[in-house]
Design a protein around this motif. Structure first.
Motif, PDB file in Angstrom:
ATOM      1  N   PHE A  41       5.976   5.070  -6.401  1.00  0.00           N
ATOM      2  CA  PHE A  41       4.555   5.136  -6.047  1.00  0.00           C
ATOM      3  C   PHE A  41       3.718   5.916  -7.062  1.00  0.00           C
ATOM      4  CE2 PHE A  41       6.271   4.240  -1.756  1.00  0.00           C
ATOM      5  CZ  PHE A  41       5.424   3.194  -1.407  1.00  0.00           C
ATOM      6  N   SER A 110      -8.894   1.678  -1.066  1.00  0.00           N
ATOM      7  CA  SER A 110      -8.193   1.162   0.117  1.00  0.00           C
ATOM      8  C   SER A 110      -8.651  -0.254   0.439  1.00  0.00           C
ATOM      9  CB  SER A 110      -8.434   2.068   1.324  1.00  0.00           C
ATOM     10  OG  SER A 110      -7.980   3.370   1.092  1.00  0.00           O
ATOM     11  N   TYR A 150       0.792   6.347  12.347  1.00  0.00           N
ATOM     12  CA  TYR A 150       0.992   5.873  10.971  1.00  0.00           C
ATOM     13  C   TYR A 150       1.311   7.022  10.018  1.00  0.00           C
ATOM     14  CZ  TYR A 150      -1.028   1.422  12.481  1.00  0.00           C
ATOM     15  OH  TYR A 150      -1.267   0.243  13.120  1.00  0.00           O
ATOM     16  N   VAL A 154       5.035   7.884   6.731  1.00  0.00           N
ATOM     17  CA  VAL A 154       4.630   8.109   5.341  1.00  0.00           C
ATOM     18  C   VAL A 154       4.808   9.568   4.939  1.00  0.00           C
ATOM     19  CG1 VAL A 154       3.047   6.146   5.227  1.00  0.00           C
ATOM     20  CG2 VAL A 154       2.193   8.356   6.022  1.00  0.00           C
ATOM     21  N   VAL A 163      -1.262   9.749  -1.928  1.00  0.00           N
ATOM     22  CA  VAL A 163      -0.563   8.479  -1.737  1.00  0.00           C
ATOM     23  C   VAL A 163      -0.215   8.203  -0.270  1.00  0.00           C
ATOM     24  CG1 VAL A 163       1.524   7.175  -2.298  1.00  0.00           C
ATOM     25  CG2 VAL A 163       0.309   8.403  -4.096  1.00  0.00           C
ATOM     26  N   ILE A 167      -1.778   5.089   1.872  1.00  0.00           N
ATOM     27  CA  ILE A 167      -0.951   4.064   2.518  1.00  0.00           C
ATOM     28  C   ILE A 167      -1.281   3.965   4.007  1.00  0.00           C
ATOM     29  CG2 ILE A 167       1.422   3.463   3.157  1.00  0.00           C
ATOM     30  CD1 ILE A 167       2.324   4.680   0.490  1.00  0.00           C
ATOM     31  N   ILE A 171      -2.698   0.527   5.816  1.00  0.00           N
ATOM     32  CA  ILE A 171      -1.982  -0.094   6.939  1.00  0.00           C
ATOM     33  C   ILE A 171      -2.885  -0.191   8.164  1.00  0.00           C
ATOM     34  CG2 ILE A 171      -0.058   0.194   8.558  1.00  0.00           C
ATOM     35  CD1 ILE A 171       1.519   1.474   6.281  1.00  0.00           C
TER      36      ILE A 171
END
Length: 295
Positions: A41, A110, A150, A154, A163, A167, A171
């Motif tokens: 990443f 995003s 979420y 991560v 990062v 993410i 999502i």
């Protein structure tokens, strides 16, 4: 009679073993491949830093002028341009310019990634019905899952920082663009598709030259919703180290600073209004052009 009032459940020891097994597998993955995951990443981190530095370090008159130009291109209305410029000036006068630029850079990147991933998935969902059925269920789960959830995987895999926050935002924000890309393609008039077939268009030509252009107003509505959901997730993502207005709101909640929370909330609403007016105005323009083409 206890069975009438106490719902039966699986053995608690079994449930505990399953939970420990899943959590242990994720922790083992992190320990064993943590550095490899971070290296994978790293290019994404560089992209995020580039956009953040570019927008945050740009002269403020240039940023205002650029967004005003985008508003004019999208809406062709001076009222929309004036609203965008006025909102940006108000954010700057409140001393929130740098934090607002960080938030805009996160929402911008995003949205780009959500569109780049979501539109192909929406096309795939439309083309293959079995895949579409599976994706429909997955999207239902994604849209009803509490946004805080979420953050857990991560953070376990990537820790805190830009990062993992990015993410989580992607999502959370991607379902509308997938759904409305599929919907827009399905709503294309069958007579238009029959005419394309009569002219000998291949499937790919029919998709990119007929269906996607005619579906763009609906797709733009999906982009609008994706932007709004990304902005809504920004405050939650601040819990894992994402800087910007969301972090200020989180600090205001923690320290009970009412005025700080109100000012930063106003700035987030202002950014939402800017993105909403620009995307909606562009979608309405596409809708008018579509209607003119039909006439």
């Amino acid at each position: 009679m206890d069975w009438l009032f106490k719902f039966p459940q699986l053995d608690p020891e079994f449930l505990l073993a399953v939970k420990r097994g899943i959590d242990g597998a994720l922790k083992a993955l992190t320990r064993g491949y943590g550095q490899s995951i971070e290296d994978f990443f790293y290019p994404l981190l560089r992209v995020l830093i580039f956009f953040e530095n570019t927008i945050s370090n740009a002269p403020w008159p240039l940023v205002v002028l650029a967004l005003a130009a985008i508003a004019w291109f999208a809406a062709r209305r001076w009222a929309v341009v004036a609203a965008v410029v006025g909102t940006l000036i108000a954010i700057g006068l409140l001393g929130l310019w740098q934090d607002a630029m960080k938030t805009i850079s996160l929402v911008f990147t995003s949205t780009i990634f959500a569109i780049a991933i979501g539109m192909p998935l929406g096309i795939l969902m439309n083309r293959y019905k079995r895949v579409g059925g599976v994706m429909q269920t997955l999207l239902d789960v994604m849209q009803t899952m509490p946004p805080f959830v979420y953050l857990i995987p991560v953070v376990m895999l990537l820790g805190i920082g830009r990062v993992p926050g990015f993410i989580a935002v992607v999502i959370y924000a991607i379902p509308p663009i997938i759904r409305l890309t599929d919907l827009g393609i399905r709503l294309v008039d069958k007579e238009v598709l029959e005419a394309a077939d009569a002219y000998g268009c291949s499937r790919s030509q029919k998709l990119w030259k007929v269906q996607i252009p005619l579906a763009m107003p609906t797709i733009m509505a999906g982009i609008n919703q994706t932007i709004m959901m990304a902005l809504g997730m920004v405050v939650i993502a601040s819990m894992i180290g994402v800087q910007g207005l969301g972090l200020n709101v989180l600090q205001a909640i923690a320290n009970q600073y009412f005025t700080q929370g109100i000012f930063n909330g106003f700035a987030i609403v202002g950014i939402a209004i800017i993105f909403d007016r620009i995307s909606q105005a562009y979608g309405h323009r596409l809708q008018k052009h579509r209607g003119a083409a039909h006439d």
